[in-house]
Scaffold this motif. Structure first.
Motif, mmCIF file in Angstrom:
data_model
loop_
_atom_site.group_PDB
_atom_site.id
_atom_site.type_symbol
_atom_site.label_atom_id
_atom_site.label_comp_id
_atom_site.label_asym_id
_atom_site.label_seq_id
_atom_site.Cartn_x
_atom_site.Cartn_y
_atom_site.Cartn_z
ATOM 1 N N UNK A 25 0.792 -1.234 0.000
ATOM 2 C CA UNK A 25 0.000 0.000 0.000
ATOM 3 C C UNK A 25 0.819 1.276 0.000
ATOM 4 N N UNK A 26 2.055 1.219 0.473
ATOM 5 C CA UNK A 26 2.837 2.451 0.565
ATOM 6 C C UNK A 26 3.963 2.507 -0.467
ATOM 7 N N UNK A 27 3.973 1.547 -1.366
ATOM 8 C CA UNK A 27 5.124 1.470 -2.271
ATOM 9 C C UNK A 27 5.404 2.787 -2.995
ATOM 10 N N UNK A 28 4.380 3.328 -3.638
ATOM 11 C CA UNK A 28 4.633 4.510 -4.456
ATOM 12 C C UNK A 28 5.061 5.717 -3.626
ATOM 13 N N UNK A 29 4.585 5.795 -2.400
ATOM 14 C CA UNK A 29 4.951 6.936 -1.563
ATOM 15 C C UNK A 29 6.321 6.759 -0.924
ATOM 16 N N UNK A 30 6.803 5.535 -0.906
ATOM 17 C CA UNK A 30 8.053 5.260 -0.192
ATOM 18 C C UNK A 30 9.243 5.286 -1.132
ATOM 19 N N UNK A 31 10.368 5.041 -0.541
ATOM 20 C CA UNK A 31 11.614 4.767 -1.243
ATOM 21 C C UNK A 31 11.414 3.900 -2.477
ATOM 22 N N UNK A 32 10.576 2.882 -2.349
ATOM 23 C CA UNK A 32 10.412 1.893 -3.408
ATOM 24 C C UNK A 32 9.696 2.449 -4.632
ATOM 25 N N UNK A 33 9.057 3.605 -4.471
ATOM 26 C CA UNK A 33 8.279 4.136 -5.580
ATOM 27 C C UNK A 33 9.134 4.742 -6.673
ATOM 28 N N UNK A 34 10.318 5.213 -6.313
ATOM 29 C CA UNK A 34 11.114 5.946 -7.285
ATOM 30 C C UNK A 34 12.225 5.144 -7.918
ATOM 31 N N UNK A 35 12.191 3.851 -7.754
ATOM 32 C CA UNK A 35 13.312 3.059 -8.248
ATOM 33 C C UNK A 35 12.825 2.064 -9.288
ATOM 34 N N UNK A 36 13.695 1.691 -10.202
ATOM 35 C CA UNK A 36 13.295 0.777 -11.272
ATOM 36 C C UNK A 36 13.029 -0.628 -10.732
ATOM 37 N N UNK A 37 12.324 -1.415 -11.525
ATOM 38 C CA UNK A 37 11.896 -2.749 -11.109
ATOM 39 C C UNK A 37 13.076 -3.622 -10.679
ATOM 40 N N UNK A 38 14.190 -3.468 -11.363
ATOM 41 C CA UNK A 38 15.383 -4.264 -11.024
ATOM 42 C C UNK A 38 15.794 -4.033 -9.580
ATOM 43 N N UNK A 39 15.836 -2.731 -9.223
ATOM 44 C CA UNK A 39 16.265 -2.371 -7.881
ATOM 45 C C UNK A 39 15.230 -2.817 -6.857
ATOM 46 N N UNK A 40 13.973 -2.696 -7.231
ATOM 47 C CA UNK A 40 12.895 -3.098 -6.324
ATOM 48 C C UNK A 40 13.004 -4.581 -6.017
ATOM 49 N N UNK A 41 13.324 -5.328 -7.054
ATOM 50 C CA UNK A 41 13.439 -6.763 -6.869
ATOM 51 C C UNK A 41 14.605 -7.100 -5.931
ATOM 52 N N UNK A 42 15.698 -6.375 -6.107
ATOM 53 C CA UNK A 42 16.854 -6.606 -5.234
ATOM 54 C C UNK A 42 16.499 -6.287 -3.784
ATOM 55 N N UNK A 43 15.767 -5.196 -3.587
ATOM 56 C CA UNK A 43 15.332 -4.824 -2.242
ATOM 57 C C UNK A 43 14.434 -5.914 -1.673
ATOM 58 N N UNK A 44 13.499 -6.354 -2.492
ATOM 59 C CA UNK A 44 12.527 -7.340 -2.046
ATOM 60 C C UNK A 44 13.218 -8.626 -1.596
ATOM 61 N N UNK A 45 14.310 -8.935 -2.271
ATOM 62 C CA UNK A 45 14.993 -10.186 -1.993
ATOM 63 C C UNK A 45 15.556 -10.206 -0.565
ATOM 64 N N UNK A 46 15.987 -9.036 -0.074
ATOM 65 C CA UNK A 46 16.600 -9.029 1.265
ATOM 66 C C UNK A 46 15.641 -8.515 2.348
ATOM 67 N N UNK A 47 14.476 -8.058 1.937
ATOM 68 C CA UNK A 47 13.571 -7.493 2.939
ATOM 69 C C UNK A 47 12.642 -8.528 3.521
ATOM 70 N N UNK A 48 12.199 -8.285 4.730
ATOM 71 C CA UNK A 48 11.133 -9.114 5.270
ATOM 72 C C UNK A 48 10.217 -8.251 6.135
ATOM 73 N N UNK A 49 9.054 -8.787 6.371
ATOM 74 C CA UNK A 49 8.066 -8.050 7.133
ATOM 75 C C UNK A 49 8.351 -8.191 8.625
ATOM 76 N N UNK A 50 8.059 -7.147 9.372
ATOM 77 C CA UNK A 50 8.160 -7.269 10.826
ATOM 78 C C UNK A 50 7.061 -6.448 11.478
ATOM 79 N N UNK A 51 6.548 -6.967 12.564
ATOM 80 C CA UNK A 51 5.522 -6.261 13.330
ATOM 81 C C UNK A 51 6.125 -5.854 14.657
ATOM 82 N N UNK A 52 5.927 -4.602 15.005
ATOM 83 C CA UNK A 52 6.350 -4.114 16.326
ATOM 84 C C UNK A 52 5.099 -3.868 17.153
ATOM 85 N N UNK A 53 5.119 -4.403 18.373
ATOM 86 C CA UNK A 53 4.023 -4.070 19.273
ATOM 87 C C UNK A 53 4.294 -2.689 19.866
#
Lengths: 244, 244
Positions: A25-53
């Motif tokens: 939901x926040x992709x376009x507004x975030x860092x990820x919105x301004x980068x090409x698909x290649x870079x996004x994929x690289x980011x996605x590969x090392x990222x994971x979701x986390x929940x903070x209470x």
DNA sequence: CGGTAGGTTGACTAGGATCAACTTTGGTGG
DNA sequence: CCACCAAAGTTGATCCTAGTCAACCTACCG
């Protein structure tokens, strides 16, 4: 909320957007919105979701942060404390904001969730290589860093030179400006009085008194503890002394 | 001080360091120190020297800055003012520091020379292309931006949560830490009382009183208006409440 | 010499902190 | 549903730090 990251990409071609990024939901507004698909994929590969209470920390003041993150839902604070316990909030991070630094230095501030928060986290150590491989990520970070510098400088002017009343008025105006709400509608106030005080460099009593005073003067209404209504925007702007 | 930039490069090979950069006293400490010769040459091509007289501005608050710069000699302040004239200094830039932003937004702060100042200036508009061609420049800017964020956050804690005494003590300690001088030697104090007050979010009278008090308590000596001596470093550290 | 910019000192004031009592809100379990 | 409790918020009285206003000092410059 996210699709499983191990699910095979539909088509697996080099330029397919990762499925969970497509759903983000926040992709376009975030860092990820301004980068090409290649870079996004690289980011996605090392990222994971986390929940903070609520109250949980992502980064501790004084520690070397091992994680950086991009906010999805929730609200986190950046804050620094003196050894005797006095604490100053340095800013808030909202959905789509990036938190964390790149350097190896111990963090001079802590990052803590104020509400249940969901973010995409990345190992900090992976960033330099990532930036080298995808300069667009570095560029996006640079732009965000300059924006943040700007915000901090505005806030310093507030802390150094304005009265309690101006600070409170200025904060309310900032919350009102953030949520694009029709004038006259209640604005959500995601902070407790204590948190407002920490952010404004005041005490909780002073914040409470100034809010009550504005309510008494019919500048705002306080329908409940977690929202306010601007009754007289011009008067509020006046009280804020043009600190937008 | 610099060699004429139009003088032909000795040898004109792509990798020769520009002559005036070779002669530059702050090169290694600045942005230019961490980038390859190719990038340095590109920077050199668009940069030129500029001298600011005391009080002269490089960037005005509210204007879109057309220049960014790297400091060679002198001292400049970053400061923001409210419309009624209240002014808060946001930081100082010393030799080797980079001043200016990249974005097109009007600057939220002004940059003004506190002493006769010499810097290398570059047209802001040329930066995006330069960064794209030489990602190392972008990376160097990014590191510097994060350093600056860190500094600003430390300063915010000072402005939001510390007493006048702690602020003055903290400032003196920072000046002492900057010049690597033997303990007991006089430290140069490049600011007037007024400028210290602007930087600390105080008034000139308060700064003067706190300095006098520290002198009376034999924590520091004030041989003249533009220097001080630390007589009791431990006491000064105590007064600064561990704000380094 | 006189003028000016920068600095110090004193008397007084005011804004916000502190301390303390009290009220409201919201959640939990009987 | 209500009683109870803890957390959050409000309000009042008082104190104290730093701001304000004003006088005066000092060094430097023409």
């Amino acid at each position: 909320m996210y699709m499983d990251r191990h699910q095979p990409d539909l088509g697996a071609a080099a330029w397919t957007m990762p499925a969970r990024c497509a759903a983000c939901g926040v992709r376009m507004a975030s860092l990820c919105g301004g980068i090409p698909a290649r870079a996004l994929e690289a980011l996605n590969r090392i990222g994971r979701k986390r929940v903070l209470r609520r109250g949980e920390a992502l980064i501790w003041q004084g520690d070397v942060a091992e994680q950086v993150g991009i906010l999805h839902h929730g609200l986190v604070k950046l804050s620094a404390a003196l050894e005797d316990g006095r604490e100053q909030m340095l800013g808030l991070a909202f959905p789509a904001d990036f938190v964390g630094g790149i350097g190896e230095r111990p963090s001079s501030y802590g990052v803590t969730a104020l509400t249940e928060t969901e973010l995409c986290i990345f190992p900090r150590g992976a960033l330099p290589a990532l930036i080298e491989a995808h300069p667009e990520i570095g560029h996006a970070l640079l732009m965000r860093a300059y924006d943040e510098l700007d915000q901090l400088r505005r806030w310093m002017l507030l802390l150094g030179r304005t009265s309690a009343e101006e600070r409170v008025a200025s904060l309310l105006r900032q919350f009102a400006a953030r949520g694009t709400c029709p004038p006259g509608a209640p604005v959500s106030l995601p902070l407790t009085r204590q948190q407002m005080a920490e952010l404004l460099g005041l005490t909780i009593e002073t914040v409470s008194r100034k809010l009550t005073a504005m309510k008494r003067e019919r500048v705002i209404a306080l329908p409940d503890l977690r929202s306010f209504v601007i009754l007289d925007a011009a008067a509020l702007a006046m009280l804020a002394a043009d600190t937008p």
